[in-house]
Design a protein around this motif. Structure first.
Motif, mmCIF file in Angstrom:
data_model
loop_
_atom_site.group_PDB
_atom_site.id
_atom_site.type_symbol
_atom_site.label_atom_id
_atom_site.label_comp_id
_atom_site.label_asym_id
_atom_site.label_seq_id
_atom_site.Cartn_x
_atom_site.Cartn_y
_atom_site.Cartn_z
ATOM 1 N N LEU A 102 -28.094 -38.159 -11.008
ATOM 2 C CA LEU A 102 -26.827 -38.755 -10.593
ATOM 3 C C LEU A 102 -25.874 -38.890 -11.784
ATOM 4 O O LEU A 102 -24.687 -38.570 -11.686
ATOM 5 N N ILE A 103 -26.401 -39.352 -12.911
ATOM 6 C CA ILE A 103 -25.569 -39.542 -14.105
ATOM 7 C C ILE A 103 -25.057 -38.212 -14.636
ATOM 8 O O ILE A 103 -23.895 -38.095 -15.049
ATOM 9 N N GLU A 104 -25.889 -37.194 -14.605
ATOM 10 C CA GLU A 104 -25.495 -35.881 -15.118
ATOM 11 C C GLU A 104 -24.408 -35.249 -14.256
ATOM 12 O O GLU A 104 -23.502 -34.575 -14.768
ATOM 13 N N SER A 105 -24.448 -35.492 -12.964
ATOM 14 C CA SER A 105 -23.534 -34.802 -12.053
ATOM 15 C C SER A 105 -22.211 -35.532 -11.826
ATOM 16 O O SER A 105 -21.292 -34.979 -11.222
ATOM 17 N N THR A 106 -22.086 -36.764 -12.313
ATOM 18 C CA THR A 106 -20.878 -37.539 -12.042
ATOM 19 C C THR A 106 -19.870 -37.426 -13.174
ATOM 20 O O THR A 106 -20.215 -37.115 -14.312
ATOM 21 N N SER A 107 -18.621 -37.713 -12.854
ATOM 22 C CA SER A 107 -17.567 -37.672 -13.881
ATOM 23 C C SER A 107 -17.274 -39.052 -14.443
ATOM 24 O O SER A 107 -16.642 -39.184 -15.490
ATOM 25 N N ASN A 139 -16.602 -38.729 -7.016
ATOM 26 C CA ASN A 139 -17.431 -38.329 -8.158
ATOM 27 C C ASN A 139 -17.689 -39.473 -9.138
ATOM 28 O O ASN A 139 -17.575 -39.316 -10.350
ATOM 29 N N LYS A 140 -18.046 -40.643 -8.593
ATOM 30 C CA LYS A 140 -18.399 -41.794 -9.413
ATOM 31 C C LYS A 140 -19.812 -42.256 -9.085
ATOM 32 O O LYS A 140 -20.347 -41.976 -8.014
ATOM 33 N N VAL A 141 -20.407 -42.996 -10.026
ATOM 34 C CA VAL A 141 -21.696 -43.654 -9.810
ATOM 35 C C VAL A 141 -21.551 -45.101 -10.244
ATOM 36 O O VAL A 141 -20.956 -45.385 -11.295
ATOM 37 N N GLN A 180 -18.884 -44.348 -0.181
ATOM 38 C CA GLN A 180 -19.858 -43.268 -0.394
ATOM 39 C C GLN A 180 -20.076 -42.999 -1.893
ATOM 40 O O GLN A 180 -20.241 -41.853 -2.310
ATOM 41 N N ILE A 181 -20.087 -44.067 -2.669
ATOM 42 C CA ILE A 181 -20.382 -43.979 -4.094
ATOM 43 C C ILE A 181 -21.868 -44.300 -4.297
ATOM 44 O O ILE A 181 -22.326 -45.370 -3.887
ATOM 45 N N PRO A 182 -22.637 -43.420 -4.923
ATOM 46 C CA PRO A 182 -24.058 -43.699 -5.166
ATOM 47 C C PRO A 182 -24.241 -44.931 -6.054
ATOM 48 O O PRO A 182 -23.435 -45.180 -6.953
ATOM 49 N N VAL A 183 -25.307 -45.679 -5.798
ATOM 50 C CA VAL A 183 -25.598 -46.893 -6.561
ATOM 51 C C VAL A 183 -26.968 -46.772 -7.230
ATOM 52 O O VAL A 183 -27.967 -46.482 -6.575
ATOM 53 N N ILE A 184 -26.994 -46.994 -8.543
ATOM 54 C CA ILE A 184 -28.247 -47.104 -9.290
ATOM 55 C C ILE A 184 -28.479 -48.587 -9.542
ATOM 56 O O ILE A 184 -27.649 -49.242 -10.171
ATOM 57 N N ALA A 185 -29.567 -49.129 -9.031
ATOM 58 C CA ALA A 185 -29.875 -50.554 -9.195
ATOM 59 C C ALA A 185 -30.936 -50.729 -10.272
ATOM 60 O O ALA A 185 -31.948 -50.027 -10.278
ATOM 61 N N VAL A 186 -30.698 -51.667 -11.173
ATOM 62 C CA VAL A 186 -31.698 -52.082 -12.160
ATOM 63 C C VAL A 186 -32.029 -53.534 -11.838
ATOM 64 O O VAL A 186 -31.202 -54.426 -12.019
ATOM 65 N N THR A 187 -33.227 -53.785 -11.323
ATOM 66 C CA THR A 187 -33.559 -55.116 -10.821
ATOM 67 C C THR A 187 -35.052 -55.403 -10.942
ATOM 68 O O THR A 187 -35.872 -54.484 -10.995
ATOM 69 N N GLY A 188 -35.381 -56.690 -10.945
ATOM 70 C CA GLY A 188 -36.771 -57.096 -10.966
ATOM 71 C C GLY A 188 -37.300 -57.471 -9.594
ATOM 72 O O GLY A 188 -38.445 -57.896 -9.468
ATOM 73 N N ASN A 189 -36.473 -57.310 -8.567
ATOM 74 C CA ASN A 189 -36.860 -57.723 -7.218
ATOM 75 C C ASN A 189 -36.769 -56.546 -6.245
ATOM 76 O O ASN A 189 -35.692 -56.221 -5.751
ATOM 77 N N GLN A 190 -37.903 -55.943 -5.964
ATOM 78 C CA GLN A 190 -37.916 -54.772 -5.089
ATOM 79 C C GLN A 190 -37.615 -55.113 -3.635
ATOM 80 O O GLN A 190 -37.282 -54.232 -2.834
ATOM 81 N N ASP A 191 -37.697 -56.397 -3.285
ATOM 82 C CA ASP A 191 -37.427 -56.816 -1.913
ATOM 83 C C ASP A 191 -35.989 -57.295 -1.714
ATOM 84 O O ASP A 191 -35.620 -57.728 -0.625
ATOM 85 N N SER A 192 -35.171 -57.232 -2.753
ATOM 86 C CA SER A 192 -33.787 -57.678 -2.653
ATOM 87 C C SER A 192 -32.952 -56.666 -1.875
ATOM 88 O O SER A 192 -33.310 -55.495 -1.745
ATOM 89 N N GLU A 193 -31.808 -57.130 -1.367
ATOM 90 C CA GLU A 193 -30.889 -56.234 -0.672
ATOM 91 C C GLU A 193 -30.363 -55.163 -1.629
ATOM 92 O O GLU A 193 -30.119 -54.024 -1.229
ATOM 93 N N LEU A 194 -30.169 -55.541 -2.890
ATOM 94 C CA LEU A 194 -29.721 -54.571 -3.887
ATOM 95 C C LEU A 194 -30.688 -53.397 -3.967
ATOM 96 O O LEU A 194 -30.279 -52.229 -3.927
#
Length: 283
Positions: free
Chosen positions: A126-131, A178-180, A204-218
């Motif tokens: 995702l990071i490589e392909s976005t502007s 073309n954003k992330v 329709q912007i892709p989201v990369i989540a960095v979180t400690g809670n796998q059960d969160s809505e994020l």
């Protein structure tokens, strides 16, 4: 290095059922006593079934109750003296060092356990392909966002971060193509974080989540989720988000290095140029 079982239990608190949580809390408060209890006695103390105790053991990665008692018996005296709490009024200098070392070592080890290579690979793509990459974190998580900005800017990626959520919203909405969006949140349950994720999703912007809670809505709604450890402090005073911040910075580092190894030839030149340019100020 083998994980501190008390810290492993803390890491699992947010993923446990209500009855398993009762068992976890009892063990954290009465670790030495549990070593003398049979599985039936522990179940009685916690007002749960024996089957629930067995499920709890498996939930924290153990084969059963005998392995739990063995892990508890392997703890040092310092571990048993509430080393899983952040600070206490009578902590000595050496105790503070031991607590911090234990906490950070377990944080990194547990993060390694939950951080998956496939998720890193998808984030790299995702990071490589976005502007443009927009990064946001609240509170201490904003420090991790700034670190992301600093690292990926060095290799020429167009990265923006800011603590003002209204500005972030404007940047997302003005030209969404073309954003992330990278959202960093230990709990993954902050209202502002969820609002930004919903805005990104609607655009329709892709989201990369960095979180400690796998059960969160994020985590559930993100395009890619990079998990880290989620140690919770059991003491009365939580002075700083030390463990979660270290975990977030580690995930950002892993993402950055994984990105570089996947694109080394392309991005080695920008790194050298920025290194040479910054060195000019040291002369």
């Amino acid at each position: 290095m083998k994980n501190n079982i008390l810290l492993t239990i803390q890491h699992s608190l947010s993923q446990l059922s209500k009855k398993e949580y009762v068992i976890a809390d009892f063990i954290l408060q009465h670790g030495k006593q549990v070593m003398t209890l049979s599985i039936h006695e522990l179940a009685q103390q916690c007002d749960v079934s024996v089957a629930t105790v067995v499920r709890f053991c498996r939930s924290i990665g153990l084969s059963g109750y005998p392995e739990l008692k063995l892990a508890l018996s392997a703890q040092t005296d310092a571990d048993q003296q509430t080393i899983y709490e952040e600070i206490a009024p009578d902590d000595s200098f050496d105790m503070l060092k031991d607590k911090l070392t234990q906490r950070l070592t377990s944080t990194l080890s547990l993060t390694n356990d939950v951080l998956e290579e496939q998720s890193l690979l998808e984030a790299v793509q995702l990071i490589e392909s976005t502007s443009q990459i927009i990064v946001f974190g609240l509170g201490a998580s904003h420090i991790a966002a700034e670190d992301f900005f600093q690292k990926f800017s060095r290799i020429g990626k167009n990265v923006i971060t800011h603590s003002d959520i209204h500005l972030i919203t404007t940047l997302l909405s003005a030209n969404p193509e073309n954003k992330v969006l990278v959202l960093i949140s230990n709990s993954g349950e902050k209202t502002q974080i969820e609002q930004l994720e919903n805005i990104a999703k609607s655009l329709q912007i892709p989201v990369i989540a960095v979180t400690g809670n796998q059960d969160s809505e994020l985590a559930k709604q993100a395009t890619v989720t990079l998990l880290h450890s989620a140690l919770e402090v059991s003491g009365k005073i939580r002075t700083a988000a030390t463990a979660s911040l270290i975990a977030q910075l580690y995930v950002v580092d892993m993402l950055y290095y994984y990105f570089l190894t996947s694109n080394y030839t392309k991005y080695s030149a920008p790194i050298l140029r920025t290194h040479d340019a910054t060195n000019l100020f040291l002369k």
